[in-house]
Design a protein around this motif. Structure first.
Motif, PDB file in Angstrom:
ATOM      1  N   GLU B 258     -10.334 -25.640   8.139  1.00 48.80           N
ATOM      2  CA  GLU B 258     -10.602 -24.527   7.229  1.00 48.80           C
ATOM      3  C   GLU B 258      -9.269 -23.909   6.847  1.00 48.80           C
ATOM      4  O   GLU B 258      -8.372 -23.791   7.673  1.00 48.80           O
ATOM      5  CB  GLU B 258     -11.486 -23.506   7.939  1.00 48.80           C
ATOM      6  CG  GLU B 258     -12.161 -22.555   6.985  1.00 48.80           C
ATOM      7  CD  GLU B 258     -13.019 -21.538   7.748  1.00 48.80           C
ATOM      8  OE1 GLU B 258     -13.202 -20.440   7.237  1.00 48.80           O
ATOM      9  OE2 GLU B 258     -13.478 -21.866   8.871  1.00 48.80           O
ATOM     10  N   MET B 259      -9.164 -23.502   5.555  1.00 49.88           N
ATOM     11  CA  MET B 259      -7.929 -22.866   5.126  1.00 49.88           C
ATOM     12  C   MET B 259      -8.167 -21.364   5.001  1.00 49.88           C
ATOM     13  O   MET B 259      -9.168 -20.932   4.431  1.00 49.88           O
ATOM     14  CB  MET B 259      -7.521 -23.404   3.748  1.00 49.88           C
ATOM     15  CG  MET B 259      -7.090 -24.849   3.753  1.00 49.88           C
ATOM     16  SD  MET B 259      -6.559 -25.346   2.111  1.00 49.88           S
ATOM     17  CE  MET B 259      -8.089 -25.365   1.228  1.00 49.88           C
ATOM     18  N   ILE B 260      -7.216 -20.599   5.574  1.00 52.59           N
ATOM     19  CA  ILE B 260      -7.291 -19.144   5.415  1.00 52.59           C
ATOM     20  C   ILE B 260      -6.045 -18.725   4.664  1.00 52.59           C
ATOM     21  O   ILE B 260      -4.926 -18.874   5.162  1.00 52.59           O
ATOM     22  CB  ILE B 260      -7.351 -18.443   6.787  1.00 52.59           C
ATOM     23  CG1 ILE B 260      -8.579 -18.966   7.555  1.00 52.59           C
ATOM     24  CG2 ILE B 260      -7.394 -16.926   6.634  1.00 52.59           C
ATOM     25  CD1 ILE B 260      -8.374 -18.969   9.031  1.00 52.59           C
ATOM     26  N   PRO B 261      -6.204 -18.236   3.432  1.00 54.91           N
ATOM     27  CA  PRO B 261      -5.019 -17.850   2.639  1.00 54.91           C
ATOM     28  C   PRO B 261      -4.245 -16.754   3.358  1.00 54.91           C
ATOM     29  O   PRO B 261      -4.839 -15.794   3.874  1.00 54.91           O
ATOM     30  CB  PRO B 261      -5.619 -17.328   1.327  1.00 54.91           C
ATOM     31  CG  PRO B 261      -7.029 -17.856   1.293  1.00 54.91           C
ATOM     32  CD  PRO B 261      -7.462 -18.016   2.705  1.00 54.91           C
ATOM     33  N   LYS B 268       1.643 -25.069   4.050  1.00 58.52           N
ATOM     34  CA  LYS B 268       1.866 -24.901   2.627  1.00 58.52           C
ATOM     35  C   LYS B 268       1.106 -26.002   1.878  1.00 58.52           C
ATOM     36  O   LYS B 268       1.132 -27.173   2.282  1.00 58.52           O
ATOM     37  CB  LYS B 268       3.372 -25.034   2.368  1.00 58.52           C
ATOM     38  CG  LYS B 268       3.793 -24.653   0.975  1.00 58.52           C
ATOM     39  CD  LYS B 268       5.315 -24.726   0.871  1.00 58.52           C
ATOM     40  CE  LYS B 268       5.715 -25.203  -0.493  1.00 58.52           C
ATOM     41  NZ  LYS B 268       7.121 -25.589  -0.531  1.00 58.52           N
ATOM     42  N   ILE B 269       0.417 -25.599   0.812  1.00 56.33           N
ATOM     43  CA  ILE B 269      -0.320 -26.601   0.038  1.00 56.33           C
ATOM     44  C   ILE B 269       0.645 -27.390  -0.832  1.00 56.33           C
ATOM     45  O   ILE B 269       1.404 -26.813  -1.605  1.00 56.33           O
ATOM     46  CB  ILE B 269      -1.390 -25.921  -0.845  1.00 56.33           C
ATOM     47  CG1 ILE B 269      -2.403 -25.187   0.048  1.00 56.33           C
ATOM     48  CG2 ILE B 269      -2.092 -26.953  -1.732  1.00 56.33           C
ATOM     49  CD1 ILE B 269      -3.437 -24.420  -0.702  1.00 56.33           C
ATOM     50  N   LYS B 270       0.654 -28.704  -0.663  1.00 60.40           N
ATOM     51  CA  LYS B 270       1.560 -29.537  -1.469  1.00 60.40           C
ATOM     52  C   LYS B 270       0.900 -29.987  -2.760  1.00 60.40           C
ATOM     53  O   LYS B 270       1.512 -30.031  -3.808  1.00 60.40           O
ATOM     54  CB  LYS B 270       1.998 -30.775  -0.678  1.00 60.40           C
ATOM     55  CG  LYS B 270       3.235 -30.512   0.164  1.00 60.40           C
ATOM     56  CD  LYS B 270       3.741 -31.787   0.796  1.00 60.40           C
ATOM     57  CE  LYS B 270       4.443 -32.666  -0.209  1.00 60.40           C
ATOM     58  NZ  LYS B 270       4.886 -33.921   0.397  1.00 60.40           N
ATOM     59  N   SER B 294     -12.113 -29.589   0.800  1.00 62.46           N
ATOM     60  CA  SER B 294     -12.653 -28.234   0.817  1.00 62.46           C
ATOM     61  C   SER B 294     -13.247 -27.919  -0.544  1.00 62.46           C
ATOM     62  O   SER B 294     -12.849 -28.489  -1.560  1.00 62.46           O
ATOM     63  CB  SER B 294     -11.544 -27.238   1.162  1.00 62.46           C
ATOM     64  OG  SER B 294     -11.951 -25.933   0.838  1.00 62.46           O
ATOM     65  N   GLN B 295     -14.219 -26.980  -0.544  1.00 63.48           N
ATOM     66  CA  GLN B 295     -14.777 -26.571  -1.822  1.00 63.48           C
ATOM     67  C   GLN B 295     -14.126 -25.300  -2.355  1.00 63.48           C
ATOM     68  O   GLN B 295     -14.469 -24.834  -3.437  1.00 63.48           O
ATOM     69  CB  GLN B 295     -16.295 -26.398  -1.687  1.00 63.48           C
ATOM     70  CG  GLN B 295     -16.962 -27.764  -1.654  1.00 63.48           C
ATOM     71  CD  GLN B 295     -18.409 -27.715  -1.286  1.00 63.48           C
ATOM     72  OE1 GLN B 295     -18.878 -26.731  -0.698  1.00 63.48           O
ATOM     73  NE2 GLN B 295     -19.117 -28.782  -1.600  1.00 63.48           N
ATOM     74  N   GLN B 296     -13.174 -24.796  -1.620  1.00 60.80           N
ATOM     75  CA  GLN B 296     -12.419 -23.634  -2.109  1.00 60.80           C
ATOM     76  C   GLN B 296     -11.638 -24.067  -3.324  1.00 60.80           C
ATOM     77  O   GLN B 296     -10.908 -25.054  -3.288  1.00 60.80           O
ATOM     78  CB  GLN B 296     -11.434 -23.174  -1.022  1.00 60.80           C
ATOM     79  CG  GLN B 296     -12.070 -22.266   0.018  1.00 60.80           C
ATOM     80  CD  GLN B 296     -11.110 -21.998   1.153  1.00 60.80           C
ATOM     81  OE1 GLN B 296     -10.926 -22.847   2.000  1.00 60.80           O
ATOM     82  NE2 GLN B 296     -10.484 -20.818   1.146  1.00 60.80           N
ATOM     83  N   LYS B 297     -11.779 -23.277  -4.427  1.00 61.73           N
ATOM     84  CA  LYS B 297     -11.085 -23.717  -5.628  1.00 61.73           C
ATOM     85  C   LYS B 297     -10.008 -22.748  -6.079  1.00 61.73           C
ATOM     86  O   LYS B 297      -9.254 -23.025  -6.995  1.00 61.73           O
ATOM     87  CB  LYS B 297     -12.086 -23.974  -6.751  1.00 61.73           C
ATOM     88  CG  LYS B 297     -13.026 -22.836  -7.036  1.00 61.73           C
ATOM     89  CD  LYS B 297     -14.055 -23.277  -8.076  1.00 61.73           C
ATOM     90  CE  LYS B 297     -15.099 -22.176  -8.245  1.00 61.73           C
ATOM     91  NZ  LYS B 297     -16.222 -22.626  -9.050  1.00 61.73           N
ATOM     92  N   ASP B 298      -9.908 -21.558  -5.412  1.00 67.25           N
ATOM     93  CA  ASP B 298      -8.956 -20.562  -5.902  1.00 67.25           C
ATOM     94  C   ASP B 298      -7.548 -20.742  -5.340  1.00 67.25           C
ATOM     95  O   ASP B 298      -6.672 -19.951  -5.597  1.00 67.25           O
ATOM     96  CB  ASP B 298      -9.484 -19.152  -5.602  1.00 67.25           C
ATOM     97  CG  ASP B 298     -10.069 -19.068  -4.201  1.00 67.25           C
ATOM     98  OD1 ASP B 298     -10.137 -20.143  -3.553  1.00 67.25           O
ATOM     99  OD2 ASP B 298     -10.461 -17.984  -3.753  1.00 67.25           O
ATOM    100  N   LEU B 307      -4.322 -22.772   9.026  1.00 72.94           N
ATOM    101  CA  LEU B 307      -5.411 -23.721   9.215  1.00 72.94           C
ATOM    102  C   LEU B 307      -6.171 -23.396  10.483  1.00 72.94           C
ATOM    103  O   LEU B 307      -5.599 -22.972  11.481  1.00 72.94           O
ATOM    104  CB  LEU B 307      -4.860 -25.142   9.314  1.00 72.94           C
ATOM    105  CG  LEU B 307      -4.193 -25.690   8.052  1.00 72.94           C
ATOM    106  CD1 LEU B 307      -3.705 -27.102   8.314  1.00 72.94           C
ATOM    107  CD2 LEU B 307      -5.125 -25.660   6.863  1.00 72.94           C
ATOM    108  N   LYS B 308      -7.521 -23.622  10.403  1.00 71.64           N
ATOM    109  CA  LYS B 308      -8.344 -23.432  11.595  1.00 71.64           C
ATOM    110  C   LYS B 308      -9.141 -24.706  11.817  1.00 71.64           C
ATOM    111  O   LYS B 308      -9.707 -25.264  10.877  1.00 71.64           O
ATOM    112  CB  LYS B 308      -9.281 -22.237  11.375  1.00 71.64           C
ATOM    113  CG  LYS B 308      -9.744 -21.614  12.657  1.00 71.64           C
ATOM    114  CD  LYS B 308     -10.562 -20.359  12.361  1.00 71.64           C
ATOM    115  CE  LYS B 308     -11.861 -20.414  13.133  1.00 71.64           C
ATOM    116  NZ  LYS B 308     -12.803 -19.375  12.663  1.00 71.64           N
ATOM    117  N   LEU B 309      -9.142 -25.196  13.042  1.00 74.69           N
ATOM    118  CA  LEU B 309      -9.823 -26.443  13.374  1.00 74.69           C
ATOM    119  C   LEU B 309     -11.263 -26.150  13.752  1.00 74.69           C
ATOM    120  O   LEU B 309     -11.534 -25.468  14.725  1.00 74.69           O
ATOM    121  CB  LEU B 309      -9.079 -27.115  14.539  1.00 74.69           C
ATOM    122  CG  LEU B 309      -9.451 -28.546  14.886  1.00 74.69           C
ATOM    123  CD1 LEU B 309      -9.243 -29.470  13.709  1.00 74.69           C
ATOM    124  CD2 LEU B 309      -8.605 -29.009  16.063  1.00 74.69           C
TER     125      LEU B 309
END
Lengths: 271, 315, 288
Positions: B258-261, B268-270, B294-298, B307-309
């Motif tokens: 899971e990504m937590i902004p 870092k998103i490449k 992921s379905q996060q699009k923003d 990141l969370k596992l």
């Protein structure tokens, strides 16, 4: 330079076409001329007189013509059927299976067309005499099959090589016994292979003079046997007419066969 | 339904090469099993042995006593008989059993209606579309009322966009006819769409066998895990970051993160790619490249995240 | 397939093959030694062979038969290859007409013999045409074809019958040679003859080898054509055997069977040696 080679090519084409006409068409025209004449005598070159004598004689007066043409057609068709029956399972095994000495067995089974007919024919004659097959139509069908089945075998082997084996597996998985699969699944798809082999077997059987004469001994009528006395008696018009029949009959038969196979294919959208 | 279809130590060789090596499987009756493996892994051989087309060199296949009919195999290219109409194709097995004509007609027509090819009964196979061919082959098999049906690469000759529709259709057939369905395929997506049970076959050996979701999230080997989808290996230096206390190697699926902004996030998103139902992110975390679905699009390239596992497995 | 199933598959041909060909040949070989042929055979085991090998008529007709077989198979291959090449190079619009070359394939041997007879016998059409052209001076070079000791008429008939078969087989190969290959060879500066020798002929080699074996052995032992076109001396072996078998005393049976046995052994040896030689030649060519 370009022009020169073009001229050379045209001359070459012209030469080829003239040779083809001279060697293959002219003799047929001469045969036609002879067939429509009363007789031909040296030095010709035209016939003594044009006449329908040969036609009258062959079609109306001579006793044996229709009998011999029917007999020849009958035993040739029987030869095709017997060859097909004998060759189908061996072709299946030779196309699908690997086994020791396979090449030897295949070579042996194909050898009857390779070795001179004469070498085996006397031995076979003695055997057929012993088994009462000489002078019978059955004997003729057997001997013609023996010498001509390899054409059918070869076509069927290549037919089976192209046949998807999984289709047979599918059929037996659906519960069909082997003979049912053979007749309903494999045979229909081998039609192209049969259509390639059958005309060759038919034609060689239909044309054969020596073996029919040897085993039939004159008791079974045949078209080639009917023709022979006219050749040795130098009756050119009648001989020519029969030669023309020998050309037309197979052509008719093959056109018929072709159109039937084509129709069957087209209906099923197969190419 | 009770019982299992059992493969006991099944071995098969072709021309000195082992195709199946000491295979053991128990398929519960009435379930749908997908055998997944790369081409040449012996999948089709397995089906042919079950269908009684070939026999195993050693070992045996044991069917429960309740099963009376032979398992029917539908080949990848269907093997419809090209010289017969669709009607005769479907009727073939019944005709071979010499059933009365009237009975055959009733059964074939009923089956054709069920699989909605009743309007093509007079056509020849060459005139059918890919989907119609498959339904014809299925009808030909199902009209025999088999208890076990075997499908060899059922999606191979179909349009890609028909996949999920076909999978649903095959599943509904399996339920309606109460079939035990064994499918082989090389495509993990197809395997998962079709079956609750999964077997992974590589080089004639069974790597994994069990319920699909167990194998997916808790695979028994890395090779099996990789076969079902992308796997991230988590380097030991990051165990502390993910709060892991393990001595084994730890792996996770791309969708298990899971990504937590977070502006001060360590990762870092490449890059980001749109894949339809989800986005594929490539993330850099302490010199390690990690794949994430992921379905996060923003979020977009250059953003910092933590990141969370959510789920992992280790060997 | 299991062994037993495989055997059952092969039986439909193996049984008649053994019953007629193997048994027939065993019978032939046995009778050639006198065994089973004549009740009180006086000769030794090989006496029939000794007798025929000393018979000048046998030697004469053997040489004659070999000559006819060789000349007609080489001739058919030569003219057939020439015609195949010519037909292959014809523009497309002539292809239908070119199909006429198949005519002799469907014609029975005896009808071919008849065509040669009416065209080339000394009172036939071709001598007649020469007679007219030369106003009665000459009958032309073919007037004695039928009665020549070289067997010209028989050879001509075989060539007419067999060359189209050669064309048929070679065309099947030629049509598979990609046009680009010929164009490339021409661009590299090869002339027509060199292209034939180096590019086309290697492709045809296998089919030519097979055809030679088939045609040679066929004309060696065939009956129909020499029966009509042959002369009594020298005569083809097959005619001699036939006459001996049907028209002479049973005492001569071992002599017939010894001839057949020799023909059989010769053919067998010919096939084996020729195929082996062809294979060696092919390998040598490939090395070059």
């Amino acid at each position: 330079m370009k022009n020169g080679s073009l001229v050379f090519k045209s001359i070459r084409s012209l030469l080829t076409v003239s040779v083809l006409i001279l060697v293959f068409i002219l003799p047929v025209l001469l045969l036609l001329m002879l067939a429509f004449s009363s007789a031909w005598r040296f030095p010709g070159p035209g016939p003594v007189a044009f006449s329908l004598r040969a036609f009258r004689y062959v079609f109306f007066q001579s006793p044996g013509f229709f009998q011999s043409i029917l007999s020849s057609t009958f035993y040739s068709i029987c030869t095709v059927i017997l060859s097909l029956t004998l060759c189908i399972l061996p072709a299946r095994a030779l196309a699908w299976e690997d086994f020791p000495l396979k090449r030897v067995v295949e070579g042996l089974l194909l050898s009857p067309v390779l070795l001179p007919v004469m070498t085996f024919s006397m031995g076979i004659h003695i055997l057929m005499l012993k088994w009462g097959l000489t002078g019978t139509a059955a004997g003729i069908v057997v001997v013609l099959t023996l010498f001509n089945y390899p054409y059918m075998l070869r076509s069927l082997i290549s037919g089976y090589q192209q046949f998807p084996r999984t289709m047979t597996e599918t059929a037996s998985n659906l519960g069909a016994p082997w003979h049912y699969t053979l007749v309903r699944v494999e045979l229909p798809q081998l039609i192209p292979a049969i259509a390639a082999g059958a005309p060759v077997v038919f034609l060689t059987a239909f044309s054969e003079y020596f073996l029919v004469f040897l085993i039939g001994g004159g008791a079974v009528p045949s078209l080639s046997g009917y023709l022979f006395p006219f050749i040795s008696g130098s009756d050119y018009p009648v001989s020519s007419l029969i030669v023309i029949i020998f050309i037309i009959l197979p052509l008719l038969l093959f056109t018929l066969l072709d159109s039937v196979v084509y129709a069957v294919y087209k209906k099923r959208s197969l190419s | 339904m009770e019982g299992f279809i059992k493969f006991l130590n099944v071995c098969k060789q072709y021309h000195d090469a082992s195709v199946l090596k000491d295979l053991n499987i128990s398929v519960p009756l009435g379930e749908s099993l997908s055998v997944l493996g790369p081409s040449g892994s012996g999948k089709t051989t397995l089906l042919k042995i079950l269908a009684n087309i070939i026999t195993a060199d050693s070992g045996s296949v044991v069917l429960p006593h309740t099963i009376k009919s032979q398992p029917v195999l539908v080949f990848q290219d269907y093997q419809l008989f090209p010289y017969m109409t669709v009607y005769n194709n479907i009727a073939f097995g019944l005709q071979a059993r010499r059933l009365p004509k009237k009975e055959i007609k009733e059964k074939v027509e009923a089956m054709a209606v069920k699989l909605s090819i009743d309007n093509r009964l007079k056509a020849y196979p060459a005139q059918l579309s890919g989907g119609e061919k498959q339904r014809c082959a299925l009808a030909r098999a199902l009209v025999l009322k088999p208890e076990v049906i075997l499908l060899d690469e059922p999606f191979a000759n179909l349009d890609r966009n028909l996949k999920s529709e076909t999978a649903e259709f095959l599943r509904s057939i399996q339920q309606d006819f109460k079939l035990t369905m064994i499918t082989v395929t090389h495509d993990q997506e197809e395997a998962l769409m079709l079956s609750d049970w999964l077997a992974i076959l590589v080089n004639g050996e069974m790597l994994e066998f069990g319920r699909a979701e167990d194998i997916y999230f808790q695979p028994g080997s890395l090779e099996a895990a990789r076969f079902l989808g992308p796997v991230n290996e988590i380097p030991r230096s990051l165990y502390a970051y993910f709060l892991l206390e393990s001595t084994d190697s730890v792996y996770c699926r791309a969708e298990s993160l899971e990504m937590i902004p977070d502006e001060n996030g360590k990762a870092k998103i490449k890059s980001k790619h749109f894949k339809g139902r989800y986005f594929r992110y490539t993330i850099e975390l302490a010199d390690t490249s990690i794949q994430l679905f992921s379905q996060q699009k923003d979020l977009c390239g250059g953003d910092r995240v933590d990141l969370k596992l959510k789920e992992f497995f280790s060997f | 397939m299991k062994r037993s199933v495989l055997a059952a598959h092969l039986m439909p041909l193996l049984i008649p093959f053994s019953l007629f060909f193997v048994y027939g040949m065993v019978l032939t070989l046995a009778q050639s030694t006198g065994w089973g042929a004549v009740d009180d055979y006086r000769g030794g085991f090989f006496s029939a062979y000794e007798k025929i090998l000393k018979d000048p008529l046998f030697l004469q007709s053997t040489i004659y038969s070999l000559w006819i077989a060789l000349a007609s198979s080489v001739g058919a291959l030569f003219f057939g290859s020439l015609l195949a090449l010519a037909i292959w190079q014809l523009p497309r619009r002539f292809k239908l007409l070119a199909g006429i070359y198949r005519l002799p394939i469907i014609l029975p041997h005896i009808t071919i013999a008849f065509i040669v007879l009416f065209l080339f016998s000394n009172r036939g059409m071709v001598p007649a045409l020469f007679y007219h052209w030369s106003s009665g001076e000459t009958l032309g070079p073919f007037s004695n074809l039928l009665y020549s000791r070289g067997g010209g008429a028989i050879i001509l008939a075989y060539i007419y019958k067999e060359a189209p078969f050669v064309v048929l087989m070679e065309l099947a190969v030629l049509q598979n040679i990609p046009e680009e290959r010929i164009i490339t060879a021409r661009q590299l500066g090869a002339g027509g003859f060199r292209i034939y020798l180096r590019v086309i002929l290697p492709q045809l080699r296998a089919v030519i080898n097979t055809l030679f074996v088939i045609l040679f052995l066929y004309s060696l032992g065939a009956f129909d054509i020499p029966f009509i076109l042959g002369i009594s001396e020298p005569s083809m072996l097959s005619i001699q055997i036939y006459n001996l078998y049907f028209k002479s005393d049973l005492v001569n049976r071992p002599l017939v069977m010894a001839r057949l046995s020799l023909m059989f052994l010769f053919s067998l040896g010919f096939i084996l040696i020729y195929l082996k030689a062809a294979k060696n030649l092919d390998e040598r060519v490939r090395k070059i």
